[in-house]
Design a protein around this motif. Structure first.
Motif: not given
Length: 147
Positions: A40-43, A64-70
């Protein structure tokens, strides 16, 4: 049924990938990160600004998985999300100063880990290895077309 004289390439590759992946995860965890956080950071860094949909595509995970991480990263002060004034349905994601510090810390870990992987491999062997990986991927993709 005859027994193979060699370990099938797919099994060997999967086993090697697990070992390398675990070691990479451990190295990132020691620095306060994880593989998804690094991705996520590199993106975000490579695009400066990015919306959540674009990030999910770049990282290769479901929304949904991205939302969890964010959510977790935002709670830890690593990033901010705000609505895009041009399109209120889109959230723009930006790194905070703490997120920038984590990015730089993890980048050092990633570079050191890459150096560890490349140890005792000259550029010629690395080039051949990359070609073999590309061919394996191509072989798998062309097999998908046949099925």
């Amino acid at each position: 049924m005859t027994r193979p004289t060699r370990t099938p390439i797919g099994l060997r590759l999967a086993a090697s990938a697990r070992v390398v992946s675990r070691a990479f995860d451990d190295a990132l965890a020691e620095a306060g990160g994880s593989a998804p956080i690094w991705q996520i950071l590199i993106s975000i860094k490579s695009r400066q600004l990015g919306n959540q949909r674009q990030l999910a595509e770049a990282v290769g995970i479901q929304g949904a998985t991205l939302t969890h991480h964010l959510n977790a990263m935002e709670a830890n002060g690593l990033l901010t999300r705000r609505r895009d004034p041009a399109n209120r349905r889109v959230h723009v994601v930006e790194l905070t100063e703490e997120g920038e510090r984590l990015f730089h810390r993890l980048r050092e870990v990633v570079m050191a880990f890459d150096g560890r992987l490349r140890a005792e491999l000259d550029e010629g062997r690395i080039e051949v290895f990359e070609q073999v990986l590309a061919q394996l991927e191509k072989n798998v993709r062309s097999g998908d077309d046949v099925a």
